[in-house]
Design an enzyme around this catalytic site. Structure first.
Site, short mmCIF file in Angstrom:
data_model
loop_
_atom_site.label_atom_id
_atom_site.label_comp_id
_atom_site.label_asym_id
_atom_site.label_seq_id
_atom_site.Cartn_x
_atom_site.Cartn_y
_atom_site.Cartn_z
N GLY A 47 3.10 7.40 0.30
CA GLY A 47 2.03 7.12 -0.65
C GLY A 47 2.58 6.63 -1.98
O GLY A 47 3.06 7.43 -2.78
N GLY A 107 -0.73 2.33 -2.62
CA GLY A 107 -0.12 1.76 -3.82
C GLY A 107 0.29 2.84 -4.81
O GLY A 107 -0.02 4.02 -4.65
N ASN A 153 -2.09 10.02 4.23
CA ASN A 153 -2.74 8.75 4.55
C ASN A 153 -3.44 8.26 3.28
O ASN A 153 -3.37 8.88 2.23
CB ASN A 153 -3.73 8.93 5.70
CG ASN A 153 -3.92 7.64 6.49
OD1 ASN A 153 -3.99 6.56 5.91
ND2 ASN A 153 -3.99 7.73 7.78
N THR A 154 -4.11 7.13 3.39
CA THR A 154 -4.76 6.54 2.21
C THR A 154 -5.95 7.37 1.73
O THR A 154 -6.51 8.17 2.48
CB THR A 154 -5.24 5.12 2.53
OG1 THR A 154 -6.07 5.18 3.69
CG2 THR A 154 -4.08 4.18 2.78
N CYS A 192 -7.35 8.19 9.59
CA CYS A 192 -7.76 6.88 9.09
C CYS A 192 -9.10 6.98 8.37
O CYS A 192 -10.07 7.45 8.95
CB CYS A 192 -7.87 5.86 10.23
SG CYS A 192 -8.32 4.23 9.64
#
Lengths: 245, 298
Positions: B237, B211, B186-187, B126
């Site tokens: 993703g 996005g 992950n982002t 995260c």
């Protein structure tokens, strides 16, 4: 973020203000914006007026609402939206039921066929009563109007004569109103409020039985709500913990 | 035609709800599973109830999306009921776990198994909370220790979700090699400033970007890791349509996770992806979804 410039701020009572600002967005009754106070917070707000100038009625309950309620002419309001499913504005006799400032989002629906039920804890919570020709007022403590809850006001009238019933307020009040409705079929629409974060249907904060209040609602039909076991029973708190309502 | 995927558990189709999207309330997870998702990953759950950040927690500017929810969660002791509600859909529910220490990861994973989770996904990545996720993910020895410990304590599959916000993702992936699958990516750590307000938009300032815009980053990591390690990979993703999903599979993914796009197309995106996959397989003479995995590497 989108912006607009405040045109007017009207103090409604000790802790409630109306802000008016121009906005070209197409906004329908019951929809809301996420209003941002940079560096402080972002909160959902619905509209009490949708003419050339848009109106929002804000009750102060925290830092962001306090800031927005005190914006002056010429100040900038930041927001995203409008979001959410609006009320379906139908012809015929309407009953508008609002608790406290919950009545504000029903104000754009007022016409000559509208009857208002305005409820509050005390007389200070009653707003917009002058906008209704025909109305009942109830307060928990009896300091204004009759003593009682919104549902008590309904018991004094024949609700079956209305073509559509609209309600907005705390979930516990909406649940009691829903439980009182027999033979109304689907002639009722309720605007729900649950803790909201994203406003666009992905964070799951405001969800009720798999529906997102921010995108599937905030307006739900009586029929939809009848099938929701969480309605008036449990919800998630801001952390995501299930709590009783 | 076979859409079933084997990730240590059988998943009826390769489309899994990504962690952090509509997966906190058991009824919502159930609804997503009923809307066609093959499985769903829960919101990341930690030891204690945690409020997370104040709004704004999202910044939306298609094809960019940035969030900083701040690991808000009810705490593992309060999450059993949500999993139980979700499991009524009779599809796999994957419990996402975050912690500060090896012991925390282990304890939460064991509780997830007790609650009936079909697998766990370790959130080693995260990007917007200090001391959690990404910092742990950047320490290969710690990653190895967490994965080994969790694997030794539970009997359900363990997936590791890795961060792109690291100098050497191959090293990170090797450290998590004992996992049953790697979840990539992950982002991407990011931020946005509102130039009229002259302030960062997110209350936490920094967030994680997802996005459509991050898809090429995800594709690259899936491809690179598949080439370096022959592990099962779940790609995630920026997936918005069947072509995006096929691209991830060709890069080496056995299944994919879908999250952010739900804000654009709603929960029904999962049914649509299934229909579109069937059509794609018919058009391209594919009988078994496995045939797609890693074809770009051959």
């Amino acid at each position: 973020m989108k912006t607009s410039i405040i045109y007017e701020n009207i103090k409604l009572n000790d802790n409630t203000n109306i802000i008016k600002f121009p906005c070209n967005e197409k906004i329908e009754p019951g929809q809301f914006i996420m209003a941002w106070v940079p560096g402080i917070n972002e909160i959902p707000l619905s509209f009490s007026g949708l003419n050339d100038l848009k109106e929002i009625t804000i009750k102060i309950y925290g830092k962001a609402s306090e800031h927005i309620a005190h914006l002056k002419k010429g100040d900038t309001v930041f927001f995203r939206g409008p979001y959410g499913k609006p009320f379906e504005n139908t012809a015929g006799k309407k009953l508008l039921i609002g608790a406290g400032t919950g009545i504000a989002s029903l104000v754009p629906l007022i016409d000559k066929n509208a009857y208002g039920v305005l409820s509050g804890k005390t007389g200070n919570d009653i707003v917009f009563q002058d906008r209704f020709e025909k109305k009942s007022i109830v307060t928990d403590d009896g300091s204004y109007g009759k003593k009682g809850y919104a549902v008590d006001a309904l018991k004094d009238m024949d609700i079956s004569e209305f073509d559509m019933i609209y309600a907005c307020g705390p979930e516990i009040m909406l649940k009691s109103v829903m439980d009182y409705m027999v033979n109304i079929n689907d002639r009722a629409q309720f605007s729900l409020e649950r803790p909201m974060k994203c406003g666009i249907g992905i964070c799951d904060s405001c969800s009720i039985n798999g529906y997102q209040v921010c995108t599937d609602g905030p307006v739900f039909s009586l029929k939809q709500l009848m099938g929701m076991s969480e309605f008036g029973s449990t919800r998630l708190n801001y952390s995501g913990k299930r709590i009783k309502i | 035609m076979n859409l079933e995927v084997d990730l240590g558990i059988k998943i009826s189709n390769p489309f899994i709800l990504a962690s952090g999207i509509l997966d906190e309330n058991g009824y919502t997870i159930k609804k997503i599973l009923e809307s066609g998702a093959g499985a769903a990953v829960t919101k990341s759950i930690g030891m204690e109830e945690r409020r997370g950040y104040e709004p704004p927690v999202v910044y939306e500017n298609d094809p960019v999306f940035i969030n900083a929810i701040g690991l808000s969660n009810p705490g593992i002791d309060n999450f059993g009921e949500e999993i139980k509600i979700a499991l009524a859909a009779k599809k796999p529910v994957i419990g996402s776990v975050f912690g500060k220490t090896v012991e925390e990861f282990s304890l939460i994973a064991r509780k997830m198994e007790q609650y009936g989770a079909s697998a766990v996904e370790l959130n080693l990545s995260c990007p917007h909370v200090n001391g959690y996720g990404m910092e742990i993910g950047s320490d290969p020895d710690l990653v190895n220790e967490i994965v080994s410990e969790v694997k030794s304590k539970i009997n359900i599959p363990v997936y590791s979700k890795l961060s792109p916000n690291t100098s050497d993702i191959v090293e990170e992936a090797k450290a998590a090699e004992k996992s049953d699958a790697l979840v990539l990516i992950n982002t991407v750590k990011a931020m946005a400033i509102d130039i009229k307000a002259k302030k960062p938009v997110l209350s936490n300032i920094y967030g994680g970007m997802s996005g459509k815009a991050i898809k090429p980053v995800g594709i690259r990591y899936v491809y690179e890791i598949k080439r370096e390690l022959n592990k099962k990979i779940i790609g995630v993703g920026g997936i918005e349509n069947i072509n995006d999903a096929v691209e991830y599979m060709m890069a080496g993914a056995s299944a994919v996770q879908i999250g952010t796009v739900v804000y654009k197309y709603g929960k029904n995106i999962f049914n649509k992806m299934n229909n579109d996959l069937v059509n794609y397989m018919i058009d391209n003479n594919i009988d078994n979804i496995d045939e797609l995995t890693g074809v770009a590497l051959k």
